[in-house]
Design a protein around this motif. Structure first.
Motif, PDB file in Angstrom:
ATOM      1  N   VAL A 113      13.288  27.212  40.736  1.00  0.00           N
ATOM      2  CA  VAL A 113      13.711  28.468  40.933  1.00  0.00           C
ATOM      3  C   VAL A 113      14.444  29.173  39.739  1.00  0.00           C
ATOM      4  O   VAL A 113      15.250  28.650  39.191  1.00  0.00           O
ATOM      5  N   MET A 114      13.932  30.388  39.405  1.00  0.00           N
ATOM      6  CA  MET A 114      14.319  30.950  38.356  1.00  0.00           C
ATOM      7  C   MET A 114      15.368  32.182  38.705  1.00  0.00           C
ATOM      8  O   MET A 114      15.009  32.397  39.862  1.00  0.00           O
ATOM      9  N   THR A 115      16.247  32.359  38.031  1.00  0.00           N
ATOM     10  CA  THR A 115      17.149  33.330  38.462  1.00  0.00           C
ATOM     11  C   THR A 115      17.021  34.635  37.424  1.00  0.00           C
ATOM     12  O   THR A 115      16.733  34.714  36.376  1.00  0.00           O
ATOM     13  N   TYR A 116      17.660  35.743  38.451  1.00  0.00           N
ATOM     14  CA  TYR A 116      17.750  37.102  37.238  1.00  0.00           C
ATOM     15  C   TYR A 116      16.402  37.659  36.972  1.00  0.00           C
ATOM     16  O   TYR A 116      16.021  38.068  35.614  1.00  0.00           O
ATOM     17  N   GLY A 120      14.393  40.388  34.047  1.00  0.00           N
ATOM     18  CA  GLY A 120      13.218  40.003  33.057  1.00  0.00           C
ATOM     19  C   GLY A 120      13.322  38.516  32.400  1.00  0.00           C
ATOM     20  O   GLY A 120      12.734  38.239  31.759  1.00  0.00           O
ATOM     21  N   TYR A 121      14.544  37.832  33.041  1.00  0.00           N
ATOM     22  CA  TYR A 121      14.755  36.622  32.462  1.00  0.00           C
ATOM     23  C   TYR A 121      13.549  35.642  33.110  1.00  0.00           C
ATOM     24  O   TYR A 121      13.114  35.748  34.229  1.00  0.00           O
ATOM     25  N   LYS A 168      14.643  39.458  44.955  1.00  0.00           N
ATOM     26  CA  LYS A 168      14.571  40.366  44.145  1.00  0.00           C
ATOM     27  C   LYS A 168      15.032  39.653  42.663  1.00  0.00           C
ATOM     28  O   LYS A 168      14.688  40.045  41.577  1.00  0.00           O
ATOM     29  N   LYS A 169      16.327  38.884  42.827  1.00  0.00           N
ATOM     30  CA  LYS A 169      16.665  38.248  41.645  1.00  0.00           C
ATOM     31  C   LYS A 169      16.099  36.821  41.444  1.00  0.00           C
ATOM     32  O   LYS A 169      16.326  36.420  40.424  1.00  0.00           O
ATOM     33  N   LEU A 170      15.574  36.283  42.663  1.00  0.00           N
ATOM     34  CA  LEU A 170      15.115  34.854  42.276  1.00  0.00           C
ATOM     35  C   LEU A 170      13.595  34.753  42.651  1.00  0.00           C
ATOM     36  O   LEU A 170      12.872  35.678  43.127  1.00  0.00           O
ATOM     37  N   SER A 171      13.147  33.782  41.739  1.00  0.00           N
ATOM     38  CA  SER A 171      11.589  33.660  41.793  1.00  0.00           C
ATOM     39  C   SER A 171      11.175  33.054  43.047  1.00  0.00           C
ATOM     40  O   SER A 171      10.056  33.040  43.835  1.00  0.00           O
ATOM     41  N   GLY A 172      12.059  32.365  44.081  1.00  0.00           N
ATOM     42  CA  GLY A 172      11.890  31.917  45.230  1.00  0.00           C
ATOM     43  C   GLY A 172      13.080  31.396  46.102  1.00  0.00           C
ATOM     44  O   GLY A 172      14.109  31.633  45.391  1.00  0.00           O
TER      45      GLY A 172
END
Length: 184
Positions: A113-116, A120-121, A168-172
């Motif tokens: 899981v990617m954050t922010y 654009g991160y 909206k902030k996380l990739s999943g």
């Protein structure tokens, strides 16, 4: 998790301050993320009692601001929600962290899981604070902040309830994480 929390709550206990600081209303906080300029920070230190810095950006700041205000309390910022492979404070450890898949939160398809992502991160990954290895890693980073001249650590994003639900902030949405597991 309790070892980490207890370690971080010690912060600046026992740091002596002059009597005049205790006899007035505090000028609480000046927050500075990123690459702060020493000249501006020393001026700000004259007007506040506590300053918060990105600990990895300018390690000379605590000593410099204390020359302007010997009573200022300097806290170094530490994010407890994610690791960013591009962060200078994380880069020395990144190869070892990257191999520890159990340190990361994953979505239902097994992806980190990617954050922010709304900012654009694409190099910030959510970490599993219930993992003992992650706890030791965060405690070690906190120790380096304090050893670097800071009086304590501002531990950001240390939520007591699981809050990784904003798509909206996380990739999943992280799979298998409950409040009970998060608080363990």
């Amino acid at each position: 998790m309790h070892r980490l929390a207890a370690f971080l709550l010690i912060l600046a206990a026992g740091r002596a301050q002059s009597p005049e600081v205790h006899n007035r209303t505090g000028k609480f906080l000046s927050v500075h993320y990123g690459n702060a300029q020493v000249e501006w920070m020393t001026e700000a230190a004259r007007r506040v009692d506590m300053m918060l810095f990105s600990a990895n950006s300018r390690p000379i700041l605590p000593a410099a601001v204390r020359q302007a205000n010997p009573n200022v309390l300097c806290l170094g910022y530490l994010n407890a929600m994610d690791v960013d492979s591009k962060d200078p404070a994380v880069q020395p450890d990144w190869a070892a962290i990257d191999r520890r898949e159990d340190w990361f939160l994953h979505d239902e398809k097994g992806r980190r899981v990617m954050t922010y992502i709304d900012r654009g991160y694409r190099t910030r990954y959510a970490i599993d604070r219930s993992n003992a290895g992650v706890q030791e890693y965060l405690a070690g980073r906190a120790r380096r902040v304090i050893d670097g001249g800071y009086d304590g650590v501002f531990l950001d994003n240390f939520d007591l309830s699981f809050s990784f639900r904003n798509t909206k902030k996380l990739s999943g949405i992280p799979a298998g994480v409950t409040n009970a597991r998060w608080q363990a």
